[in-house]
Scaffold this motif. Structure first.
Motif, PDB file in Angstrom:
ATOM      1  N   MET A 149      13.024  -2.210  -8.226  1.00 49.13           N
ATOM      2  CA  MET A 149      13.159  -0.964  -8.963  1.00 49.13           C
ATOM      3  C   MET A 149      12.774  -1.198 -10.427  1.00 49.13           C
ATOM      4  O   MET A 149      13.249  -2.127 -11.066  1.00 49.13           O
ATOM      5  CB  MET A 149      14.606  -0.470  -8.874  1.00 49.13           C
ATOM      6  CG  MET A 149      14.837   0.814  -9.613  1.00 49.13           C
ATOM      7  SD  MET A 149      16.449   1.526  -9.305  1.00 49.13           S
ATOM      8  CE  MET A 149      17.406   0.715 -10.544  1.00 49.13           C
ATOM      9  N   LYS A 150      11.916  -0.344 -10.946  1.00 46.19           N
ATOM     10  CA  LYS A 150      11.483  -0.464 -12.331  1.00 46.19           C
ATOM     11  C   LYS A 150      12.602  -0.026 -13.271  1.00 46.19           C
ATOM     12  O   LYS A 150      13.242   0.998 -13.041  1.00 46.19           O
ATOM     13  CB  LYS A 150      10.246   0.390 -12.581  1.00 46.19           C
ATOM     14  CG  LYS A 150       9.002  -0.120 -11.918  1.00 46.19           C
ATOM     15  CD  LYS A 150       7.811   0.688 -12.315  1.00 46.19           C
ATOM     16  CE  LYS A 150       6.580   0.150 -11.612  1.00 46.19           C
ATOM     17  NZ  LYS A 150       5.370   0.832 -12.014  1.00 46.19           N
ATOM     18  N   PRO A 151      12.836  -0.803 -14.339  1.00 41.52           N
ATOM     19  CA  PRO A 151      13.841  -0.386 -15.321  1.00 41.52           C
ATOM     20  C   PRO A 151      13.439   0.945 -15.969  1.00 41.52           C
ATOM     21  O   PRO A 151      12.268   1.183 -16.234  1.00 41.52           O
ATOM     22  CB  PRO A 151      13.812  -1.508 -16.359  1.00 41.52           C
ATOM     23  CG  PRO A 151      13.124  -2.651 -15.711  1.00 41.52           C
ATOM     24  CD  PRO A 151      12.217  -2.076 -14.683  1.00 41.52           C
ATOM     25  N   SER A 152      14.424   1.790 -16.176  1.00 39.29           N
ATOM     26  CA  SER A 152      14.173   3.071 -16.836  1.00 39.29           C
ATOM     27  C   SER A 152      15.202   3.277 -17.939  1.00 39.29           C
ATOM     28  O   SER A 152      16.191   2.544 -18.027  1.00 39.29           O
ATOM     29  CB  SER A 152      14.230   4.223 -15.831  1.00 39.29           C
ATOM     30  OG  SER A 152      15.552   4.633 -15.594  1.00 39.29           O
ATOM     31  N   TYR A 203      17.304   5.354 -17.957  1.00 41.10           N
ATOM     32  CA  TYR A 203      18.572   5.710 -17.329  1.00 41.10           C
ATOM     33  C   TYR A 203      19.429   4.478 -17.030  1.00 41.10           C
ATOM     34  O   TYR A 203      20.610   4.608 -16.717  1.00 41.10           O
ATOM     35  CB  TYR A 203      18.336   6.532 -16.067  1.00 41.10           C
ATOM     36  CG  TYR A 203      17.583   7.810 -16.376  1.00 41.10           C
ATOM     37  CD1 TYR A 203      18.154   8.793 -17.189  1.00 41.10           C
ATOM     38  CD2 TYR A 203      16.304   8.019 -15.893  1.00 41.10           C
ATOM     39  CE1 TYR A 203      17.473   9.954 -17.496  1.00 41.10           C
ATOM     40  CE2 TYR A 203      15.613   9.186 -16.191  1.00 41.10           C
ATOM     41  CZ  TYR A 203      16.196  10.144 -16.997  1.00 41.10           C
ATOM     42  OH  TYR A 203      15.516  11.285 -17.314  1.00 41.10           O
ATOM     43  N   ASN A 204      18.838   3.271 -17.129  1.00 46.06           N
ATOM     44  CA  ASN A 204      19.599   2.030 -16.993  1.00 46.06           C
ATOM     45  C   ASN A 204      20.206   1.594 -18.322  1.00 46.06           C
ATOM     46  O   ASN A 204      20.940   0.609 -18.376  1.00 46.06           O
ATOM     47  CB  ASN A 204      18.716   0.898 -16.465  1.00 46.06           C
ATOM     48  CG  ASN A 204      18.098   1.205 -15.130  1.00 46.06           C
ATOM     49  OD1 ASN A 204      16.875   1.278 -15.018  1.00 46.06           O
ATOM     50  ND2 ASN A 204      18.901   1.417 -14.108  1.00 46.06           N
ATOM     51  N   CYS A 205      19.874   2.298 -19.396  1.00 50.93           N
ATOM     52  CA  CYS A 205      20.395   2.003 -20.734  1.00 50.93           C
ATOM     53  C   CYS A 205      21.510   3.002 -21.030  1.00 50.93           C
ATOM     54  O   CYS A 205      21.282   4.210 -20.970  1.00 50.93           O
ATOM     55  CB  CYS A 205      19.290   2.131 -21.781  1.00 50.93           C
ATOM     56  SG  CYS A 205      17.908   1.024 -21.500  1.00 50.93           S
ATOM     57  N   ASN A 206      22.679   2.483 -21.335  1.00 50.75           N
ATOM     58  CA  ASN A 206      23.841   3.358 -21.503  1.00 50.75           C
ATOM     59  C   ASN A 206      24.597   3.057 -22.785  1.00 50.75           C
ATOM     60  O   ASN A 206      24.660   1.908 -23.218  1.00 50.75           O
ATOM     61  CB  ASN A 206      24.807   3.166 -20.331  1.00 50.75           C
ATOM     62  CG  ASN A 206      24.179   3.466 -19.010  1.00 50.75           C
ATOM     63  OD1 ASN A 206      23.697   4.565 -18.784  1.00 50.75           O
ATOM     64  ND2 ASN A 206      24.152   2.484 -18.125  1.00 50.75           N
ATOM     65  N   HIS A 216      18.563  -8.894 -22.069  1.00 50.18           N
ATOM     66  CA  HIS A 216      19.471  -7.747 -22.179  1.00 50.18           C
ATOM     67  C   HIS A 216      20.037  -7.756 -23.594  1.00 50.18           C
ATOM     68  O   HIS A 216      20.296  -8.825 -24.153  1.00 50.18           O
ATOM     69  CB  HIS A 216      20.640  -7.872 -21.197  1.00 50.18           C
ATOM     70  CG  HIS A 216      20.272  -7.685 -19.773  1.00 50.18           C
ATOM     71  ND1 HIS A 216      19.615  -8.645 -19.036  1.00 50.18           N
ATOM     72  CD2 HIS A 216      20.474  -6.644 -18.945  1.00 50.18           C
ATOM     73  CE1 HIS A 216      19.438  -8.203 -17.811  1.00 50.18           C
ATOM     74  NE2 HIS A 216      19.945  -6.992 -17.728  1.00 50.18           N
ATOM     75  N   ASP A 246      10.621   3.962 -21.562  1.00 52.27           N
ATOM     76  CA  ASP A 246      10.373   3.149 -20.373  1.00 52.27           C
ATOM     77  C   ASP A 246       8.925   3.240 -19.888  1.00 52.27           C
ATOM     78  O   ASP A 246       8.588   2.804 -18.799  1.00 52.27           O
ATOM     79  CB  ASP A 246      11.348   3.492 -19.252  1.00 52.27           C
ATOM     80  CG  ASP A 246      11.223   4.927 -18.734  1.00 52.27           C
ATOM     81  OD1 ASP A 246      10.220   5.606 -19.034  1.00 52.27           O
ATOM     82  OD2 ASP A 246      12.148   5.366 -18.022  1.00 52.27           O
ATOM     83  N   VAL A 255      18.402  -2.698 -21.245  1.00 50.38           N
ATOM     84  CA  VAL A 255      17.997  -3.626 -20.201  1.00 50.38           C
ATOM     85  C   VAL A 255      16.558  -4.087 -20.454  1.00 50.38           C
ATOM     86  O   VAL A 255      15.829  -3.475 -21.242  1.00 50.38           O
ATOM     87  CB  VAL A 255      18.130  -2.984 -18.802  1.00 50.38           C
ATOM     88  CG1 VAL A 255      19.589  -2.608 -18.525  1.00 50.38           C
ATOM     89  CG2 VAL A 255      17.214  -1.781 -18.654  1.00 50.38           C
TER      90      VAL A 255
END
Length: 138
Positions: free
Chosen positions: A1-4, A6-9, A60, A76, A95
């Motif tokens: 899965m490609k980082p997006s 939406y993986n950054c919070n 990270h 991204d 990420v």
């Protein structure tokens, strides 16, 4: 899965209040999802200057506004998202595989970074086209 993006919070860190002031502890794998191997901070950034302008292959990061405020533009390769950091007990988890620009620093802002790895120039993606090429290979 490609980082997006939406993986950054934005994560809320513990805040222990005392009449003499507050303290925010940061514990590996409890408050943040990695072991901190490097800490650095940016300060005295002149008004109007932009920092960052790169991505990472493996690293990270957790970014904290230790003082003042600033914006983080996450990218991204498809979607961009602007995050404002202005409280020292809130942090932004970034990420690998995300381009970031740091901008709109307030006077006296201090940006604190907790990183999952020690410095490695080979981990940096400093050219946006190189970043996009890296992303297409994921």
């Amino acid at each position: 899965m490609k980082p997006s993006i939406y993986n950054c919070n934005v994560i809320e860190l513990p805040k222990i209040h005392n009449r003499a002031g507050n303290i925010t502890p940061v514990n590996n794998y409890t408050d943040i999802p990695f072991h901190v191997k490097r800490v650095y901070y940016l300060y005295d950034v002149p008004g109007g200057e932009t920092r960052g302008g790169h991505g990472h292959k493996q690293l990270h990061q957790v970014i904290i506004a230790a003082s003042g405020s600033f914006d983080v533009m996450l990218d991204d390769g498809h979607i961009k998202k602007l995050v404002t950091l202005n409280r020292p007990n809130y942090a932004l988890l970034i990420v690998p595989g995300i381009w970031r620009d740091l901008l709109n620093f307030s006077s006296g802002a201090v940006l604190l970074v907790l990183a999952s790895e020690t410095y490695d120039e080979n981990d940096y993606l400093r050219d946006y086209n190189e970043f996009l090429e890296f992303k297409s290979g994921l």
